[in-house]
Design an enzyme around this catalytic site. Structure first.
Site, PDB file in Angstrom:
ATOM      1  N   LYS A   1       0.638  -2.435 -18.368  1.00 10.13           N
ATOM      2  CA  LYS A   1       1.387  -3.493 -17.654  1.00 10.13           C
ATOM      3  C   LYS A   1       2.886  -3.333 -17.901  1.00 10.13           C
ATOM      4  O   LYS A   1       3.699  -3.375 -16.984  1.00 10.13           O
ATOM      5  CB  LYS A   1       0.927  -4.875 -18.110  1.00 10.13           C
ATOM      6  CG  LYS A   1      -0.405  -5.300 -17.540  1.00 10.13           C
ATOM      7  CD  LYS A   1      -0.333  -5.771 -16.130  1.00 10.13           C
ATOM      8  CE  LYS A   1      -0.832  -4.905 -15.033  1.00 10.13           C
ATOM      9  NZ  LYS A   1      -1.869  -3.954 -15.130  1.00 10.13           N
TER      10      LYS A   1
ATOM     11  N   GLU B   1      -4.391  -2.001 -22.013  1.00  7.26           N
ATOM     12  CA  GLU B   1      -3.986  -2.626 -20.744  1.00  7.26           C
ATOM     13  C   GLU B   1      -2.595  -3.230 -20.874  1.00  7.26           C
ATOM     14  O   GLU B   1      -1.776  -3.124 -19.960  1.00  7.26           O
ATOM     15  CB  GLU B   1      -5.003  -3.683 -20.335  1.00  7.26           C
ATOM     16  CG  GLU B   1      -4.570  -4.605 -19.207  1.00  7.26           C
ATOM     17  CD  GLU B   1      -4.253  -3.892 -17.892  1.00  7.26           C
ATOM     18  OE1 GLU B   1      -4.506  -2.675 -17.782  1.00  7.26           O
ATOM     19  OE2 GLU B   1      -3.699  -4.539 -16.981  1.00  7.26           O
TER      20      GLU B   1
ATOM     21  N   ASN C   1      -4.026   7.121   7.562  1.00 13.28           N
ATOM     22  CA  ASN C   1      -4.088   6.882   6.121  1.00 13.28           C
ATOM     23  C   ASN C   1      -5.167   7.796   5.576  1.00 13.28           C
ATOM     24  O   ASN C   1      -6.301   7.797   6.046  1.00 13.28           O
ATOM     25  CB  ASN C   1      -4.441   5.422   5.809  1.00 13.28           C
ATOM     26  CG  ASN C   1      -4.649   5.213   4.304  1.00 13.28           C
ATOM     27  OD1 ASN C   1      -4.036   5.917   3.493  1.00 13.28           O
ATOM     28  ND2 ASN C   1      -5.530   4.316   3.941  1.00 13.28           N
TER      29      ASN C   1
ATOM     30  N   ARG D   1       0.839  -1.221   0.000  1.00 21.39           N
ATOM     31  CA  ARG D   1       0.000   0.000   0.000  1.00 21.39           C
ATOM     32  C   ARG D   1       0.866   1.260   0.000  1.00 21.39           C
ATOM     33  O   ARG D   1       0.399   2.365  -0.214  1.00 21.39           O
ATOM     34  CB  ARG D   1      -0.907   0.033   1.232  1.00 21.39           C
ATOM     35  CG  ARG D   1      -1.883  -1.115   1.332  1.00 21.39           C
ATOM     36  CD  ARG D   1      -2.656  -1.049   2.633  1.00 21.39           C
ATOM     37  NE  ARG D   1      -3.472   0.150   2.705  1.00 21.39           N
ATOM     38  CZ  ARG D   1      -4.714   0.229   2.220  1.00 21.39           C
ATOM     39  NH1 ARG D   1      -5.241  -0.830   1.633  1.00 21.39           N
ATOM     40  NH2 ARG D   1      -5.410   1.327   2.303  1.00 21.39           N
TER      41      ARG D   1
HETATM   42  C1  AGP Z   1      -3.056  -1.361 -12.429  1.00 21.07           C
HETATM   43  O1  AGP Z   1      -2.043  -2.317 -12.663  1.00 21.07           O
HETATM   44  C2  AGP Z   1      -2.579  -0.200 -11.609  1.00 21.07           C
HETATM   45  N1  AGP Z   1      -2.021  -0.627 -10.397  1.00 21.07           N
HETATM   46  C3  AGP Z   1      -3.615   0.900 -11.478  1.00 21.07           C
HETATM   47  O2  AGP Z   1      -3.786   1.453 -12.756  1.00 21.07           O
HETATM   48  C4  AGP Z   1      -5.011   0.477 -10.948  1.00 21.07           C
HETATM   49  O3  AGP Z   1      -5.669  -0.293 -11.909  1.00 21.07           O
HETATM   50  C5  AGP Z   1      -5.822   1.764 -10.698  1.00 21.07           C
HETATM   51  O4  AGP Z   1      -5.157   2.522  -9.721  1.00 21.07           O
HETATM   52  C6  AGP Z   1      -7.265   1.459 -10.231  1.00 21.07           C
HETATM   53  O5  AGP Z   1      -7.229   0.759  -9.023  1.00 21.07           O
HETATM   54  P1  AGP Z   1      -8.582   0.065  -8.497  1.00 21.07           P
HETATM   55  O6  AGP Z   1      -8.949  -0.990  -9.494  1.00 21.07           O
HETATM   56  O7  AGP Z   1      -8.240  -0.500  -7.161  1.00 21.07           O
HETATM   57  O8  AGP Z   1      -9.643   1.135  -8.415  1.00 21.07           O
END
Ligand code: AGP
Length: 608
Positions: A485, A481, A101, A27
């Site tokens: 990646k 996508e 947080n 996180r």
């Molecule tokens: C995806 O690989 C990324 N870590 C990021 O784009 C992610 O998809 C985006 O922050 C949305 O997150 P969520 O699906 O938890 O809302």
């Protein structure tokens, strides 16, 4: 986004806090710290960098004895990643320590007020105003001081607070940032998410916005924002810590890529019974479905790209216009949305700030909301009118894989379900679509089993400065996508383009040996995309084509190929993306990148 954790009970707190922080490190991981209360004193240890630095500094927690404490792992929002800015933050009198947080949006005015009242600030963080407010309001009543301080805060905050005068109690507060409580025997816990606690207890209570709790070793008392005691249900977590562990894989990301057949099975099977699609408690009446004149899909990042793929399927089956909007844009562009709009919200974490804000904006305009999320009890799940969970299990790697593919599956289920209710597809089409959907886990397993060829391809392409991912129609949505990646874990500049767009400018960038990954899995578009491959080849590009094994002509065209099984284009994205997830993974591995925790990123972006 940060991770917070806390413990009180019969055991030493520090080792439990450190273990919890390790599970929360995805996180945020630019600094970390713990505070332990012992003999009416608060001992603090803070570091920049990873949790391992904190373990080393505290000799795995041995240097901070005591059985009550709080911990924090940070993803910078205000103030550089330094020891001073690391949490926990302490009051000037040393009596209080706080972990947080979220973002305190009115921290500047509070900081000025507190300074005028003689309080001294050590850090540049927004969080530090919280601990000085508590000190200012403390007249011997810990709970009252917490309530009064919380009333002054605007923004998002999950807080853990300890007091040297009260070595038996922890207070936690939740507002627009996730916070859960773990119920043990002679021990109790709190954390930002379940993965930090599931090794110790599977009995979890989800705090809601505006609630706070008083945690002691033998009891958890929850209060509403007015301080009135309330009762809440204890939930039983069904998965165990192994599910959140790496399971023998070198990285969580590879484990989660390999888990996709099972994750898709778990997401789909409970909703496919006796040849019918059953969507949990989604009681969308036929009249309501018929009243929908527009579907808007909103999300961020990979979830947005999942929406781009889902759009094709929902539109073609339900014959309802679907538009896909970036949540960070939608929330500010005064969308034309009303009670005839269904908003589909995609989010793995269910905590993405932009997505939450866009959802609230659309709800205020009258839209009904359907959330497709992976984290049970998350903010988006609770806000939505309807929720369909992607039963993918915990996703730890920052780069989503099974979270993305299971979102696609739920959109496919919804599309087939709604198209049938709207009588837009025949009984035989309905039956055939369900059979094709059920075959996806097996087809994905086939692609994973052909895995050995992809690390070799990664060796060839890993030193590229840039890459272009091209495709048309359904292939283009997957290319979006695939490029993300590659970018987010290998740090290679990767762009996705609608293949037909190349000649409108981008082809100027194609030069000798420039890698172009051509997605060519949509039979209607095959010829056109192959023409685009000829165009880029003529300018020196090296082409890696992803196509179905029946496309024998590709062998004479592309430099390299990844063959996948042919699938109905409306259901093909979860199969087509898998080799490209693996390609990104192995390229990043070749480049010695930190695959599970890429630089500058966090698993869930709970701030704007
Ligand atoms: C995806 O690989 C990324 N870590 C990021 O784009 C992610 O998809 C985006 O922050 C949305 O997150 P969520 O699906 O938890 O809302």
């Amino acid at each position: 986004m940060c991770g917070i954790v806390g413990y009180t009970g019969t055991q030493d707190a520090a080792p439990i806090l450190l273990n919890g922080l390790k599970k929360l490190e995805y996180r945020g991981y630019d600094s970390a710290g713990i505070a332990v209360v012992n003999d009416n004193n608060i001992s603090i240890s803070k570091v920049t960098g990873r949790i391992s630095n904190l373990c080393e500094k505290t000799n795995d927690g041995q240097l901070l004895p005591g059985n009550l404490g709080i911990g924090h792992t940070r993803w910078v929002t205000h103030g550089a990643p330094t020891d001073t800015n690391a949490h926990p933050h302490t009051s000037n009198d040393g009596k209080f320590a706080v972990v947080h947080n979220g973002i305190i949006e009115n921290y500047m005015e509070l900081r000025e007020e507190l300074i005028d009242n003689g309080y001294h600030f050590e850090s540049q963080t927004d969080t530090e105003v919280v601990v000085h407010l508590i000190e200012m309001y403390y007249t011997g009543d810990f709970k009252l001081a917490v309530m009064k301080a919380s009333e002054r805060l605007q923004g998002s905050y999950a807080l853990g607070i300890v007091c040297a005068d009260e070595p038996e109690r922890i207070f936690v507060v939740r507002e627009a940032s996730p916070l859960i409580l773990g119920v043990g025997i002679g021990s109790n816990y709190f954390a930002s998410d379940v993965t930090a606690l599931v090794a110790y207890t599977k009995n979890i209570i989800y705090l809601e916005d505006g609630e706070f709790a008083e945690i002691t070793a033998d009891n958890i008392q929850i209060y509403d924002c007015a301080g009135k005691p309330i009762e809440k249900r204890t939930n039983r977590i069904t998965w165990d810590i192994q599910a959140a562990e790496r399971g023998g894989y070198e990285h969580f990301m590879l484990k989660e890529i390999m888990e996709q057949p099972r994750a898709i099975e778990a997401t789909m099977s409970p909703r496919l019974q006796n040849g019918e699609v059953h969507l949990d408690d989604l009681d969308l009446s036929d009249d309501y479905l018929k009243s929908i004149n527009k579907i808007v899909i909103t999300a961020c990042g990979s979830a947005y790209y999942a929406g781009c793929s889902g759009k094709n399927t929902i539109e073609k089956l339900c014959k309802i216009p679907v538009q896909v909007e970036l949540a960070s844009e939608l929330r500010y562009n005064e969308p034309l949305i009303d009670e005839h709009t269904l908003l589909i919200v995609l989010s793995q974490s269910g905590e993405t700030a932009d997505t939450i804000a866009a959802m609230k904006e659309c709800q205020s305009l009258g839209a009904k909301t359907l959330a497709i999320v992976n984290v049970v009890g998350s903010t988006i799940a609770k806000l939505a009118d309807y929720t369909l969970y992607t039963w993918a299990g915990p996703e730890i790697a920052v780069a989503t894989t099974k979270g993305y593919t299971t979102q696609l599956i739920v959109m496919y289920l919804f599309a087939i379900y709604a198209a049938k209710k709207l009588e837009k597809i025949s009984a035989s089409e309905y039956k055939e679509l369900i059979e094709e959907l059920k075959s996806l886990p097996k087809l994905i397993q086939q692609v994973l089993d052909m895995n050995p060829s992809i690390p070799e391809l990664a060796k060839k392409y890993h030193s590229s400065d840039s890459m272009f991912f091209i495709g048309r129609n359904t292939d283009y949505a997957v290319a979006l996508e695939a490029a993300l990646k590659m970018k987010e874990i290998s740090y290679i500049h990767a762009e996705s383009y609608a293949a037909g767009e190349l000649k409108h400018g981008t082809i100027a960038l194609i030069e000798e040996h420039c890698p172009v990954i051509a997605l060519c899995c949509n039979e209607k578009m095959t010829e056109k995309t192959m023409n685009n491959i000829v165009e880029v080849k003529a300018r020196g590009a090296e082409v890696l084509a992803v196509t179905f094994k029946e496309n024998t002509k590709m062998a004479s065209l592309a430099d390299d190929m990844i063959m996948i099984p042919k699938v109905n284009v409306l259901l093909g994205a979860p199969v087509e993306i898998v080799p490209l997830q693996l390609l990104a993974y192995y390229v990043a591995k070749e480049n010695n990148c930190d695959i599970d925790k890429p630089k500058n990123l966090a698993k869930s972006v709970t701030v704007e």
